[in-house]
Design an enzyme around this catalytic site. Structure first.
Site, PDB file in Angstrom:
ATOM      1  CG  ASP A  31     -18.780   4.717   3.164  1.00 36.83           C
ATOM      2  OD1 ASP A  31     -17.926   4.432   2.303  1.00 36.83           O
ATOM      3  OD2 ASP A  31     -18.917   5.864   3.631  1.00 36.83           O
ATOM      4  CB  ILE A  32     -18.157   6.813   8.154  1.00 30.55           C
ATOM      5  CG1 ILE A  32     -18.429   7.395   9.530  1.00 30.55           C
ATOM      6  CG2 ILE A  32     -17.519   7.842   7.250  1.00 30.55           C
ATOM      7  CD1 ILE A  32     -17.165   7.740  10.306  1.00 30.55           C
ATOM      8  CG  ASN A  88     -14.097   5.087  -6.069  1.00 29.43           C
ATOM      9  OD1 ASN A  88     -14.714   4.914  -7.126  1.00 29.43           O
ATOM     10  ND2 ASN A  88     -14.703   5.459  -4.965  1.00 29.43           N
ATOM     11  CG  HIS A 101     -11.856   1.112   0.041  1.00 27.65           C
ATOM     12  ND1 HIS A 101     -10.695   1.859   0.042  1.00 27.65           N
ATOM     13  CD2 HIS A 101     -12.813   1.922  -0.463  1.00 27.65           C
ATOM     14  CE1 HIS A 101     -10.960   3.062  -0.431  1.00 27.65           C
ATOM     15  NE2 HIS A 101     -12.243   3.120  -0.755  1.00 27.65           N
ATOM     16  CG  HIS A 103     -17.014   1.885  -2.416  1.00 24.73           C
ATOM     17  ND1 HIS A 103     -17.380   2.855  -1.516  1.00 24.73           N
ATOM     18  CD2 HIS A 103     -15.751   2.190  -2.803  1.00 24.73           C
ATOM     19  CE1 HIS A 103     -16.383   3.723  -1.371  1.00 24.73           C
ATOM     20  NE2 HIS A 103     -15.385   3.340  -2.142  1.00 24.73           N
TER      21      HIS A 103
END
Ligand code: AMP
Ligand code: ZN
Length: 113
Positions: A31-32, A88, A101, A103
């Site tokens: 994750d950025i 989410n 996606h 997490h």
């Protein structure tokens, strides 16, 4: 592949994002903007908007996302300390990128006792 979708671009290797893992169905990258010492995203190559858009036929894919997250947790050395797996879903669920996606979040310092 959906035009203008950043995760489609990453999944199809059209960006400089380093992939930690890839196979026929999914890619994995950091994750950025990490929320924890380990924050990794497991992303199907196929553009699916959210969990709401999954069909019965996607059951093997969902299983693969979760099993890959488990393997990545082990690889990151957080499988014993523990971690969160989070989807989410839509605006109210905090989803900001509308390409499915998962997490993988963890690596916090362990509390004693
Ligand atoms: P969500 O709120 O569940 O849609 O999560 C989207 C996540 O994608 C956020 O944690 C972002 O930090 C992350 N993100 C957005 N753009 C990128 C990118 N180019 N590379 C890696 N992670 C990204
Ligand atoms: Zn997409």
């Amino acid at each position: 592949m959906e035009t203008g979708c950043i995760f489609c671009d990453i999944a199809h290797e059209k960006t400089s994002t380093e992939l930690l893992y890839k196979n026929q169905h999914l890619v994995v990258f950091k994750d950025i903007k990490p929320h924890a010492p380990v924050h990794i995203l497991i992303v199907p190559k196929r553009h699916i908007r959210s969990v709401n858009d999954l069909t019965e036929a996607d059951q093997p894919l969902v299983s693969e996302l979760i099993m890959t997250a488990r393997d990545m947790a082990r690889q990151a050395g957080i499988h014993e300390s523990g971690y969160k797996l989070v989807f989410n879903v839509e605006h109210g669920g905090g989803q900001m990128i509308f390409h499915l996606h998962l997490h993988l979040i963890g690596g916090w310092v362990q509390q004693q006792g």
